[in-house]
Motif scaffolding. Structure first.
Motif, mmCIF file in Angstrom:
data_model
loop_
_atom_site.group_PDB
_atom_site.id
_atom_site.type_symbol
_atom_site.label_atom_id
_atom_site.label_comp_id
_atom_site.label_asym_id
_atom_site.label_seq_id
_atom_site.Cartn_x
_atom_site.Cartn_y
_atom_site.Cartn_z
ATOM 1 N N ARG A 12 27.685 3.497 -4.004
ATOM 2 C CA ARG A 12 28.561 4.791 -4.052
ATOM 3 C C ARG A 12 28.567 4.772 -5.659
ATOM 4 N NH1 ARG A 12 30.451 6.959 0.317
ATOM 5 N NH2 ARG A 12 30.487 5.686 2.371
ATOM 6 N N THR A 14 31.065 5.359 -8.641
ATOM 7 C CA THR A 14 32.733 5.603 -8.809
ATOM 8 C C THR A 14 32.932 5.684 -10.411
ATOM 9 O OG1 THR A 14 32.866 3.055 -9.091
ATOM 10 C CG2 THR A 14 32.927 4.088 -6.941
ATOM 11 N N GLY A 20 31.149 0.412 -7.129
ATOM 12 C CA GLY A 20 31.122 1.122 -5.886
ATOM 13 C C GLY A 20 30.711 0.156 -4.663
#
Length: 206
Positions: A12, A14, A20
């Motif tokens: 992910r 971030t 992430g």
């Protein structure tokens, strides 16, 4: 560093870089014959494409991801290097250490660097010949040259290294004589230990 393990990770995004959760990953071991950055990249891309196909299928079928947080307290981080800034040979290293160093700055890069009569030369490793009888004082001395093969051999601590010249070298092979010594000055070696910095446009001079 003799670490043959590779990995591909989909994380992910971030605000903190690489912090992430990991959505999907795969790990693998690279074959011993893989030595140069280009060979590493080829294998990494192969596994990376396989992971992308996997996540594409999971997204298309609505599969659930078992995301895992990254424990950075157990991770090691090595900063990026620059061939021109960091790729200088220390001739006090062992034959094996120099060989591994040269491979690290080989294809697609311009090769590890040293100097001959104050001219920079970039070396591409051709072969190594272990020989424990070679004294460290001989390190860097050119012991043979073959214009026919386009290579020359250099004594090192514990062996012999065979090199060819990268096209960016400031000296031609015909100008390298048996008995010459390749040298990397202490000043150059000290500067090569500095960290290479990059921005959006590439290497930042410092």
């Amino acid at each position: 560093n003799r670490n043959r393990q590779g990995g591909c990770f989909i994380q992910r995004i971030t605000p903190d870089i690489d912090r992430g959760e990991v959505l999907l990953s795969s790990k693998y071991v690279l074959h011993d014959h893989i030595q140069t950055p280009a060979e590493y990249e080829s294998q990494n891309n192969k596994h990376g494409f396989a992971l992308l196909k996997n996540i594409t299928y999971m997204l298309a079928t609505g599969a659930q991801f078992n995301s895992t947080p990254v424990d950075w307290s157990k991770k090691s981080y090595y900063p990026r290097l620059s061939t021109l800034k960091n790729g200088w040979i220390n001739w006090s290293w062992s034959c094996d250490q120099i060989a591994r160093f040269c491979c690290a700055f080989s294809d697609p890069y311009t090769g590890a660097q040293t100097t001959l009569r104050d001219s920079k030369i970039s070396l591409i490793l051709v072969n190594t010949y272990p020989n424990p009888d070679i004294h460290p004082f001989c390190a860097g001395i050119v012991i043979s040259r073959s214009l026919h093969n386009g290579s020359f051999k250099v004594a090192a601590n514990g062996g012999i290294l065979e090199f060819s010249l990268h096209e960016t070298s400031e000296t031609a092979l015909c100008s390298i004589n048996v008995g010459d010594r390749l040298i990397t000055s202490s000043k150059i070696l000290e500067m090569s230990m500095n960290r290479a910095s990059y921005d959006a446009f590439g290497l930042v001079d410092s």
